[in-house]
Design a protein around this motif. Structure first.
Motif, PDB file in Angstrom:
ATOM      1  N   GLY A  71       0.793  -1.139   0.016  1.00  0.00           N
ATOM      2  CA  GLY A  71       0.039  -0.051   0.111  1.00  0.00           C
ATOM      3  C   GLY A  71       0.818   1.204   0.000  1.00  0.00           C
TER       4      GLY A  71
ATOM      5  N   ASN B  77      -9.111   2.278   1.778  1.00  0.00           N
ATOM      6  CA  ASN B  77      -8.275   1.360   1.742  1.00  0.00           C
ATOM      7  C   ASN B  77      -9.121  -0.107   2.448  1.00  0.00           C
ATOM      8  OD1 ASN B  77      -6.625  -0.646   1.848  1.00  0.00           O
ATOM      9  ND2 ASN B  77      -5.112   0.433   3.233  1.00  0.00           N
ATOM     10  N   PRO B  78      -9.598  -0.884   1.728  1.00  0.00           N
ATOM     11  CA  PRO B  78      -9.039  -1.333   0.569  1.00  0.00           C
ATOM     12  C   PRO B  78      -9.854  -1.309  -0.761  1.00  0.00           C
ATOM     13  CG  PRO B  78     -10.458  -2.964   1.491  1.00  0.00           C
ATOM     14  CD  PRO B  78     -10.497  -1.859   2.440  1.00  0.00           C
TER      15      PRO B  78
ATOM     16  N   TYR C 274      -6.356   1.400  -5.222  1.00  0.00           N
ATOM     17  CA  TYR C 274      -6.798  -0.098  -4.893  1.00  0.00           C
ATOM     18  C   TYR C 274      -8.021  -0.328  -5.687  1.00  0.00           C
ATOM     19  CZ  TYR C 274      -3.932   0.708  -0.701  1.00  0.00           C
ATOM     20  OH  TYR C 274      -2.948   1.168   0.108  1.00  0.00           O
TER      21      TYR C 274
ATOM     22  N   ARG D  60      -7.740  -7.677  -3.050  1.00  0.00           N
ATOM     23  CA  ARG D  60      -7.353  -6.515  -3.220  1.00  0.00           C
ATOM     24  C   ARG D  60      -5.984  -6.255  -3.884  1.00  0.00           C
ATOM     25  NH1 ARG D  60      -4.316  -2.263   1.343  1.00  0.00           N
ATOM     26  NH2 ARG D  60      -2.481  -3.585   0.414  1.00  0.00           N
TER      27      ARG D  60
ATOM     28  N   SER E 120      -3.321  -3.673  -5.352  1.00  0.00           N
ATOM     29  CA  SER E 120      -2.667  -2.195  -5.334  1.00  0.00           C
ATOM     30  C   SER E 120      -2.292  -1.929  -6.657  1.00  0.00           C
ATOM     31  CB  SER E 120      -1.543  -2.018  -4.254  1.00  0.00           C
ATOM     32  OG  SER E 120      -0.872  -0.806  -4.493  1.00  0.00           O
TER      33      SER E 120
END
Length: 400
Positions: free
Chosen positions: A39, A175-176, A325, A375, A377
């Protein structure tokens, strides 16, 4: 009898860090792993910010500072809140910590008693529930589903609040999921909070400057000024300024709360790194034009990932409003089997098989409180994203 604290049994290690560690181990063993779990932006810290840090070192600004931030940084934070959020804070209402995580943790440690509840919308950042548990509180998860674009509804918030509720932790963009609440959506939630004056609001605005298309960021105390006296507005320089390793987070709120957070910090870490603080002064006060260029890059990457993942049968990938994300659903893949014989029984099995068989590292959805999802990124190069998504497409197509 175990030597270790019983508190440890209530929490678990960060799954996002675990994924990154596992990917690193496989790379060290010679595997061509593409990591989509971290992240943090892949951009370098802007040159003017690095130069400010070098100058601080040259000037000997390497001693202890005030526990929760140098006056110059507190002044820059106050100016940022006024300039960008329409919020007026004095320096004695500001706390600077070693990253955003410490700010949230200090606030929870300073306020929670056994039995106190904290409402946490899911999907959530992995650390929220565990920090609440470490502070002696009880996480109350309110699940926002794909059907509502992963956003909490006013009715869900109302249902989650009890007489024991002390905080709502609010993260937008998320997030996420990357989901961002519009001003109208946020106002509907603050209307609920106005009916419950015992509930405080802890915002996590770390992705404020990572907003795409027509989405306009707003924060609870800005939308509902009557919440000002029971809101801790939290932010930091990690994501927008590509300063994750510099470890500077900050918050502004009522003086009594800020004083309590300072007391916690004084007996744990003391001041954040002095050099990082001076770099953060430059980040907040210096040129901001690069933010738009970074946002343009992230928008392109988002569109690439969403397009490629949406082509996969069995995967539904909503378009996020912010952060970096995407949080696709793999509901259509559950029960299928990989060429190596692994049954995709849940999202953790999917992520494990994807890493081992297709050499792509993602984080499974259960870590964030909502399954079956994973998830991704997209804070990495276009080339890496394209290759990774091609591998995910091929992996999913191979499932039987």
């Amino acid at each position: 009898m175990s030597f270790l604290s019983a508190t440890l049994s209530r929490v678990k290690p960060s799954p996002t860090i675990a994924v990154t560690t596992k990917a690193g181990e496989l790379r060290a063993a010679g595997r061509d792993v593409i990591g989509l779990g971290a992240g943090e932006p892949d951009f370098d810290t802007p040159e003017n910010i690095k130069a400010a840090a070098v100058q601080a070192i040259a000037d000997g600004k390497t001693k202890y500072t005030a526990v929760d931030g140098i006056p110059e940084l507190k002044a820059a934070i106050c100016a940022k809140f006024a300039r960008e959020n329409g919020l007026t804070y004095a320096p004695n209402q500001v706390s600077v910590g070693t990253g955003g995580k410490q700010i949230l943790y200090n606030a929870l440690m300073a306020t929670l008693n056994p039995g106190d509840e904290v409402v946490i919308p899911a999907p959530y950042w992995v650390s929220y529930p565990d920090m609440v548990l470490l502070a002696g509180g009880t996480p109350v998860v309110a699940t926002a589903t794909l059907d509502n674009s992963f956003k909490l509804t006013p009715a869900q918030l109302e249902a989650a609040i009890t007489p024991k509720t002390k905080w709502l932790i609010f993260n937008s963009p998320s997030n996420p999921t990357g989901a961002g609440y519009s001003r109208a959506e946020l106002k509907a939630l603050t209307d609920v909070l106005m009916r419950h004056p015992h509930v405080w609001v802890m915002t996590d605005d770390m992705y404020e400057h990572l907003a795409y298309d027509d989405f306009e960021f707003c924060t609870p105390a800005e939308v509902e000024p009557a919440l000002y006296d029971r809101t801790l507005t939290c932010n930091g320089v990690s994501k927008a300024y590509a300063m994750t390793g510099w470890r500077i987070g900050y918050a502004a709120g009522p003086v009594e709360l800020i004083n309590a957070m300072r007391k916690i910090q004084s007996q744990s870490t003391s001041n954040p790194c002095s050099v990082s603080q001076w770099a953060a002064v430059e980040a907040l006060n210096g040129p901001q034009e690069f933010l738009a260029a970074n946002t343009e890059t992230f928008t392109r990457r988002r569109n690439l990932v969403v397009s490629m993942l949406s082509q996969i049968d069995g995967i539904t990938c909503p378009v996020p409003e912010g952060a970096f994300y995407v949080y696709p659903s793999i509901a259509g893949l559950i029960g299928k089997t990989t060429p190596a014989g692994t049954v995709i029984s849940d999202d953790e099995a999917f992520a494990t098989a994807l890493l081992e068989e297709a050499e792509v590292a993602v984080v499974f959805g259960a870590a964030f409180g909502l399954s079956p999802n994973f998830r991704v990124s997209y804070a990495t190069s276009d080339e890496a994203l394209k290759t990774a998504c091609e591998r995910i497409q091929e992996f999913c197509a191979s499932l039987g």
